[in-house]
Write an enzyme that holds these catalytic residues in place. Structure first.
Site, PDB file in Angstrom:
ATOM      1  N   CYS B 102      71.309  72.490  43.943  1.00 43.70           N
ATOM      2  CA  CYS B 102      70.702  72.757  42.895  1.00 43.70           C
ATOM      3  C   CYS B 102      71.549  73.810  42.001  1.00 43.70           C
ATOM      4  O   CYS B 102      72.531  73.073  40.918  1.00 43.70           O
ATOM      5  CB  CYS B 102      70.478  74.282  43.095  1.00 43.70           C
ATOM      6  N   ARG B 137      59.972  76.593  34.877  1.00 42.14           N
ATOM      7  CA  ARG B 137      60.663  76.366  36.147  1.00 42.14           C
ATOM      8  C   ARG B 137      60.460  75.150  36.538  1.00 42.14           C
ATOM      9  O   ARG B 137      58.698  76.058  37.183  1.00 42.14           O
ATOM     10  CB  ARG B 137      61.172  77.902  36.953  1.00 42.14           C
ATOM     11  N   HIS B 207      66.416  72.891  47.405  1.00 39.88           N
ATOM     12  CA  HIS B 207      67.825  73.350  47.298  1.00 39.88           C
ATOM     13  C   HIS B 207      67.825  73.717  48.793  1.00 39.88           C
ATOM     14  O   HIS B 207      66.820  73.980  49.918  1.00 39.88           O
ATOM     15  CB  HIS B 207      66.974  75.074  46.556  1.00 39.88           C
TER      16      HIS B 207
END
Lengths: 430, 268
Positions: B102, B137, B207
Site C-alpha cells: 500500500c 478512497r 494491505h
C-alpha cells in the site's frame, strides 16, 4: 482546576423549553415508546432522530441550563463516563447516555427524559465531539486516547486529532482533562486554554509514532515522549497513576475498585480528575468510583445453560492489549469471538497487531463471523485452537477439554457486535 | 548476497527486516513478518527477524525487506529517512527481495502524492508512479484473478490473491515493471490491474497482513531466497478455509469499494 458552580437551579422537566422543542421531545419519546412496544430495540436512537427532525437545535436547548461534561476516546469512553457519572452522582443529580448511544440522537434521547438542570455526563463518539461541543458549550471535556479503530470507517486517527483540536479552539470549554501520555490527544488539547493533564502511562503507542504537529517522529522513553523535529513534548502532569494509586491535588487515592485490571485504574484516574475539576470532593468521588461493578455487561459473570461464562469486551489492538492482562494468567480454555460488521469495522487486519501469543498454552475456541481470520492468526501464533460455529458449541467444546475447570466461569472475550450478541443471549443489560 | 539463492549456505539464517513499523504499519503489517518467519521455521530453515525503527540505520545485507502501509504524514517522513539512509537502495542492488504494501508501494515508486495532494519524489526503486485522483478512497475486499510470479526458476503460480484494500491514489506501473495480477473484485491499481513487480520488489494494494491470506505469495518470496524446492508443503487447512470464505465474500460484494456514479462514468 477551579470548582465549577452548579448552573442556576431551574426545576421541572423541560419547563423552560420552547413549544417546538417540547413537541420534538414528546414526538421522540412517543417513537421510542412505540419502538420498545413492538420490540424493535430500546428506541433511543430512532426517538432522538425524530426529535431532531422536528427541532434540529434540540441538543442546545436541552443543555442550556445544565453543567455538561463530554467524555471521548477510542477506548474507555463508556467506562469512564460510567465512573464519572458515579463520582459526580455522589454530590449532584446527573443524567448520562451510558447505554452507549453516543452520537447526537442518542444523547438527545437520554437528555429528553431528565430534569432540565441535571448535570449531563455525555459519552461522545470521537467523530461527534465537534458538533456536540458546539451544541452544548460543555464546561468540561475529557479526552482519553486515540488509536486505530475501524480504520476503514473512521479513516486516519491523525485527522480525528485535528478535528478535536479545531473543536477545542472554536468552542473552548472551561476545562479539558487530557491524556499527557498520548501525543495525538496532547496535541489536540493544547488548543484549549485550561488543561488538566493526566499521566497514566500509555503502553499502547504504536499509533502515535508520527508527530501530529509536524509529521516528524515521536521518541518514546520511560520518562515521557517528545518529537525529534518540533517542540511537541509530554506536558508535565497534574494527575498521575503511580503503582495503581491516583495522585491528585497533593493526595494519593489508593483504595480498591470493583472493576478489574490496570485499564480501569486509568479510566478511574480520568474520572476522578474530571470530578475534581468540576468541584466534587475527592473522597466522595472516589467512593462513587467503587460503586461501579460492570459496564453495560462487561466483566459480567452470567449463567449460560449449565455453565457460567465471563463476558469480556475488546474492540481493537489497544483494547486487546488491556484485555490480555486478564487472559494471560489462567490455564483453562477460553472462547474468542470476532465479527466484522459495520460497528466493528469491516477489516479485521488488526488481529495481527494483537499479541494473542500472550494467551500462552491456553486452548482457544474461535467463533464469530470472522472465526477463520482468528484461526489463521492463531495458527501463525502457534496457539492451540479450534474453530466452532457458535457460542453454544464453543462452550460444549470447552467443557469437553481436559483443562476445563467447572468451578471457574469460562472467559468469552469478544469484539463489539459479538459481545452484544452474547450479552443479549444471557439476558442483556440489567 | 550477490549470488543466486540456490548457492545459499545451509547454516545462514534468512534475514528479514521490518522497515519502520513505527511509521509504516497502520494495519497489521507485522503479520507478514510473522507469516514468513513461521513458514521458514516450520520447514526447519533458520530465520532472523530484524525490526528497524525510524531513526535507526537500515542494514543493507538482509534477504527480505517488508515495507508496510501508513498514513500520509508518516509516509513522507519514512521516505525522507529511507532516501537519506540509502540502505534499502543498496540492499535492492544486492538482490534483496522487497514486499511493499500500500503506502509502502507508493513511496517506493517514482512519485506519490502527500497529504495535500502534492506530488513528491519517491525512492524510485519500484517502476511505478502514484497520482491523486478525485474519487473516494477504495475501501473493501480486493480479489484478483490467478496471479503468477516469474523467477529464475520459472513461473510460480500464486493462485487468486485475496485481501482488503484501503487506499486513495491510482498507481500506474512503468514499462520496466510487471503487474502482479488483474482485479476481479475491487480497485487495485485503479486500471483493472493490481500490484507492481520490478525485479524482486513486489508492491501490492492488498494491505496489512497480505501474506496471511496468500501463502503461495509468501512462499514465492521465500523461494526467491532459499530456492523453490525448499518450499515443501505445509498444513494450510486454516488458511484454505479463510480463503474460500473471503473469495466468496468478495464475489458476493459483501464489501465492494464505495463508488459514486461519477466514478463509474469516469472509469468507463
Amino acid at each position: 482546576m477551579t470548582a465549577a458552580p452548579n448552573p442556576a437551579s431551574a426545576t421541572g422537566r423541560a419547563k423552560s423549553l420552547r413549544p417546538r422543542a417540547r413537541l420534538a421531545v414528546a414526538a421522540g419519546r412517543f417513537v421510542a415508546w412505540t419502538s420498545r412496544v413492538v420490540q424493535f430495540g430500546t428506541g433511543s436512537v430512532i426517538g432522538g432522530r425524530v426529535s431532531l427532525l422536528i427541532d434540529r437545535n434540540l441538543l442546545s436547548e436541552l443543555t442550556a441550563s445544565r453543567d455538561v461534561v463530554i467524555v471521548s476516546a477510542t477506548n474507555g469512553k463508556t467506562t469512564t463516563t460510567k465512573l464519572l457519572s458515579s463520582a459526580l452522582g455522589t454530590s449532584r443529580p446527573i443524567v448520562s447516555n451510558w447505554l452507549g448511544a453516543n452520537m447526537t440522537p442518542g444523547i438527545v434521547a437520554a437528555l429528553a427524559t431528565a430534569n432540565a438542570t441535571d448535570t449531563a455526563v455525555l459519552e461522545v463518539d470521537e467523530r461527534w465531539v465537534d458538533s456536540v461541543l458546539r451544541a452544548t458549550n460543555a464546561n468540561t471535556v475529557v479526552l482519553l486516547n486515540l488509536s486505530r479503530d475501524q480504520l476503514d470507517r473512521t479513516q486516519e486517527v491523525r485527522k480525528l486529532a485535528e478535528q478535536w483540536r479545531i473543536a477545542l479552539k472554536t468552542t473552548p470549554p472551561r476545562t479539558v482533562v487530557a491524556n499527557a501520555d498520548d501525543p495525538l490527544v496532547t496535541w489536540a488539547a493544547l488548543a484549549a486554554p485550561n488543561v488538566v493533564w493526566v499521566g497514566t502511562g500509555q503502553e499502547w503507542t504504536a499509533d502515535a509514532a508520527g508527530c501530529p504537529a509536524c509529521s516528524g517522529r515521536i521518541d518514546f522513553t520511560d520518562a515521557g515522549w517528545a518529537c525529534t523535529a518540533c517542540d511537541l513534548r509530554r506536558p508535565s502532569v497534574d494527575v498521575a497513576l503511580i503503582n495503581g494509586a491516583i495522585a491528585i491535588n497533593g493526595r494519593t487515592m489508593s483504595g480498591d475498585l470493583a472493576l478489574p485490571g490496570r485499564v480501569n485504574r486509568v479510566n478511574a484516574a480520568f474520572a476522578l480528575a474530571a470530578a475534581s475539576a468540576m468541584g466534587t470532593d475527592l473522597d466522595q468521588a472516589f467512593d462513587g468510583l467503587d460503586d461501579v461493578r460492570e459496564i453495560a455487561g462487561r466483566y459480567r459473570v452470567a449463567q449460560f445453560g449449565d455453565t457460567r461464562i465471563r463476558l469480556l469486551l475488546a474492540k481493537n489492538p489497544a483494547g486487546w492489549h488491556e484485555a490480555l492482562e486478564l487472559l494471560e494468567g489462567p490455564s483453562t480454555p477460553l472462547v474468542i469471538a470476532i465479527n466484522a460488521r459495520i460497528a466493528d469495522g469491516h477489516d479485521p487486519s488488526w488481529l495481527w497487531d494483537v499479541a494473542y501469543e500472550r494467551i500462552g498454552q491456553r486452548f482457544v475456541v474461535a467463533i464469530g463471523e470472522r472465526r477463520h481470520d482468528l484461526a489463521v492468526r492463531f495458527r501463525y501464533g502457534n496457539i492451540n485452537h479450534i474453530v466452532a460455529d457458535d457460542l453454544e458449541s464453543a462452550v460444549e467444546v470447552v467443557r469437553q477439554s481436559p483443562s476445563y475447570d467447572p468451578t471457574l466461569p469460562i472467559d468469552v472475550a469478544s469484539n463489539y457486535t459479538a459481545f452484544q450478541d452474547h450479552l443479549e443471549h444471557v439476558g442483556g443489560v440489567l | 548476497m550477490t549470488s543466486l539463492p540456490a548457492t545459499r549456505l545451509n547454516d545462514s539464517a534468512v534475514r528479514i527486516v521490518s522497515l519502520y513499523p513505527d511509521l509504516l504499519g497502520t494495519y497489521g503489517d507485522g503479520g507478514n513478518a510473522l507469516v514468513l518467519s513461521r513458514r521458514l521455521e516450520w520447514r526447519g530453515i533458520a530465520i532472523e527477524h530484524i525490526t528497524v525503527d525510524a531513526g535507526e540505520p537500515v542494514p543493507d545485507s538482509a534477504d527480505l525487506y517488508l515495507v508496510g502501509g501508513g498514513e500520509d504524514g508518516p509516509q513522507v517522513q519514512a521516505t525522507r529517512e529511507l532516501e537519506q539512509s540509502q540502505g534499502l537502495h543498496r540492499a535492492v542492488d544486492n538482490g534483496a527481495v522487497v514486499l511493499a504494501i500500500c503506502a509502502g508501494m507508493q513511496i517506493l515508486g517514482h512519485r506519490f502524492p502527500d497529504a495535500n495532494g502534492t506530488s513528491r519524489p519517491g525512492l524510485g526503486l519500484l517502476d511505478c508512479e502514484t497520482i491523486r485522483v478525485d474519487r473516494p478512497r477504495a475501501v473493501g475486499e480486493l480479489l484478483t484473478t490467478s496471479a503468477q510470479l516469474t523467477t529464475p526458476e520459472g513461473i510460480i503460480e500464486l493462485g487468486q490473491l485475496t485481501g482488503f484494500e484501503n487506499h486513495a491514489g491510482r498507481t500506474i506501473p512503468g514499462s520496466r515493471s510487471q503487474r502482479l495480477s488483474a482485479v476481479e473484485v475491487g480497485e487495485g491499481n485503479g486500471d483493472g490491474t493490481e500490484g507492481v513487480i520490478t525485479g524482486k520488489i513486489v508492491g501490492t494494494y492488498l494491505h496489512g497482513p497480505a501474506l496471511a491470506r496468500n501463502p503461495l505469495l509468501a512462499d514465492a518470496l521465500l523461494g526467491w531466497i532459499v530456492g523453490t524446492s525448499a518450499m515443501t508443503p505445509l498444513d494450510d487447512t486454516d488458511v484454505d478455509s479463510l480463503r474460500t470464505e473471503r473469495i466468496q465474500a468478495a464475489r458476493d460484494h459483501e464489501l465492494a469499494p464505495r463508488r459514486s456514479w461519477r466514478d463509474i462514468l469516469r472509469r468507463s
